[in-house]
Design an enzyme around this catalytic site. Structure first.
Site, PDB file in Angstrom:
ATOM      1  N   ASN A   1       0.854  -1.183   0.000  1.00 22.43           N
ATOM      2  CA  ASN A   1       0.000   0.000   0.000  1.00 22.43           C
ATOM      3  C   ASN A   1       0.892   1.236   0.000  1.00 22.43           C
ATOM      4  O   ASN A   1       1.959   1.218   0.623  1.00 22.43           O
ATOM      5  CB  ASN A   1      -0.883  -0.033   1.259  1.00 22.43           C
ATOM      6  CG  ASN A   1      -2.036   0.934   1.176  1.00 22.43           C
ATOM      7  OD1 ASN A   1      -1.854   2.148   1.243  1.00 22.43           O
ATOM      8  ND2 ASN A   1      -3.226   0.395   1.024  1.00 22.43           N
TER       9      ASN A   1
ATOM     10  N   CYS B   1       1.614  -8.920   4.702  1.00 20.25           N
ATOM     11  CA  CYS B   1       2.471 -10.004   4.206  1.00 20.25           C
ATOM     12  C   CYS B   1       1.618 -11.143   3.626  1.00 20.25           C
ATOM     13  O   CYS B   1       0.447 -11.322   3.991  1.00 20.25           O
ATOM     14  CB  CYS B   1       3.301 -10.590   5.346  1.00 20.25           C
ATOM     15  SG  CYS B   1       4.530  -9.475   6.026  1.00 20.25           S
TER      16      CYS B   1
ATOM     17  N   GLU C   1       1.852 -14.331   4.213  1.00 20.08           N
ATOM     18  CA  GLU C   1       1.474 -15.355   5.200  1.00 20.08           C
ATOM     19  C   GLU C   1       0.168 -14.982   5.887  1.00 20.08           C
ATOM     20  O   GLU C   1      -0.725 -15.822   6.060  1.00 20.08           O
ATOM     21  CB  GLU C   1       2.557 -15.504   6.278  1.00 20.08           C
ATOM     22  CG  GLU C   1       3.881 -16.024   5.769  1.00 20.08           C
ATOM     23  CD  GLU C   1       4.826 -14.920   5.306  1.00 20.08           C
ATOM     24  OE1 GLU C   1       4.349 -13.900   4.758  1.00 20.08           O
ATOM     25  OE2 GLU C   1       6.037 -15.082   5.476  1.00 20.08           O
TER      26      GLU C   1
ATOM     27  N   CYS D   1       8.360 -12.739   8.988  1.00 18.54           N
ATOM     28  CA  CYS D   1       8.508 -11.649   9.961  1.00 18.54           C
ATOM     29  C   CYS D   1       7.846 -12.040  11.286  1.00 18.54           C
ATOM     30  O   CYS D   1       7.058 -12.994  11.365  1.00 18.54           O
ATOM     31  CB  CYS D   1       7.920 -10.352   9.416  1.00 18.54           C
ATOM     32  SG  CYS D   1       6.128 -10.247   9.513  1.00 18.54           S
TER      33      CYS D   1
HETATM   34  N1  THU Z   1       6.808  -9.903   3.231  1.00 17.21           N
HETATM   35  C1  THU Z   1       5.980 -10.986   3.261  1.00 17.21           C
HETATM   36  O1  THU Z   1       4.964 -11.036   2.555  1.00 17.21           O
HETATM   37  N2  THU Z   1       6.285 -11.991   4.097  1.00 17.21           N
HETATM   38  C2  THU Z   1       7.393 -12.034   4.887  1.00 17.21           C
HETATM   39  O2  THU Z   1       7.571 -12.991   5.628  1.00 17.21           O
HETATM   40  C3  THU Z   1       8.363 -10.952   4.856  1.00 17.21           C
HETATM   41  C4  THU Z   1       8.001  -9.788   4.038  1.00 17.21           C
HETATM   42  C5  THU Z   1       6.489  -8.812   2.320  1.00 17.21           C
HETATM   43  C6  THU Z   1       6.071  -7.551   2.996  1.00 17.21           C
HETATM   44  C7  THU Z   1       6.409  -6.526   1.931  1.00 17.21           C
HETATM   45  O3  THU Z   1       5.337  -6.474   1.006  1.00 17.21           O
HETATM   46  C8  THU Z   1       7.603  -7.119   1.225  1.00 17.21           C
HETATM   47  O4  THU Z   1       7.616  -8.494   1.541  1.00 17.21           O
HETATM   48  C9  THU Z   1       8.932  -6.504   1.626  1.00 17.21           C
HETATM   49  O5  THU Z   1       9.094  -6.510   3.004  1.00 17.21           O
END
Ligand code: THU
Length: 160
Positions: free
Chosen positions: A64, A72, A74, A111
């Site tokens: 966004n 994320c 997950e 994360c």
């Molecule tokens: N991101 C995820 O979708 N999962 C993770 O476990 C780590 C980070 C995404 C969040 C953001 O859209 C991009 O990766 C960069 O941080």
């Protein structure tokens, strides 16, 4: 006073070494990276959750312009699974990442916020949920979300 050591059990393997259902889940997570909405980071994350009835629910990261409003892959995936099938246990979750034109060689580790949501999903159904991290060079299989978040905070902690 004494020092304690926390240990985590994880299986490292190539995707070819996985059983067919886990491999299928990884392939779905990999495919989902191509549906990520990540115009800011260009880091594509895909996830796939296998439910106890065999259904596979998928998701990807959704960014966004107001950065913290994104989510994320997950959590997008687990929230979709739990919102639509609240009674159906999530057995396993696979995650894959793609950037600069290829899947990451190292499996990206989820994360902290996603680990907490994985833990809650596992906890609400009262059984371990496998978490599979895909990397081109090496994959990692955790037999429980709790293995990714030792000394964690769950519903019982609210009771004091
Ligand atoms: N991101 C995820 O979708 N999962 C993770 O476990 C780590 C980070 C995404 C969040 C953001 O859209 C991009 O990766 C960069 O941080």
């Amino acid at each position: 006073m004494k020092e304690l050591t926390l240990q985590t059990k994880v299986t490292a393997c190539a995707v070819e070494e996985m059983n067919p259902s886990m491999r299928e889940l990884v392939e779905k997570a990999k495919a989902m990276t191509q549906k990520a909405y990540c115009p800011y980071s260009h880091f594509h994350v895909g996830a796939a959750a296998r439910l106890a009835d065999g259904q596979i629910i998928t998701g990807s990261n959704q960014e966004n312009a107001a950065y913290p409003s994104g989510l994320c892959a997950e959590r997008t995936t687990l929230f979709a699974a739990n919102a639509n099938y609240p009674q159906t246990r999530v057995e396993a979750l696979a995650i894959a990442c793609y950037t600069n034109g290829h899947f990451t060689k190292d499996a990206a580790s989820p994360c902290g916020a996603c680990r907490q949501v994985m833990l809650e999903t596992e906890h609400r159904f009262g059984k371990p949920m496998q978490v599979v991290l895909y990397g081109e060079d090496m994959c990692y299989i955790f037999d429980s979300a709790a293995d990714l978040l030792p000394m964690n905070f769950v519903a019982e902690n609210l009771l004091g």
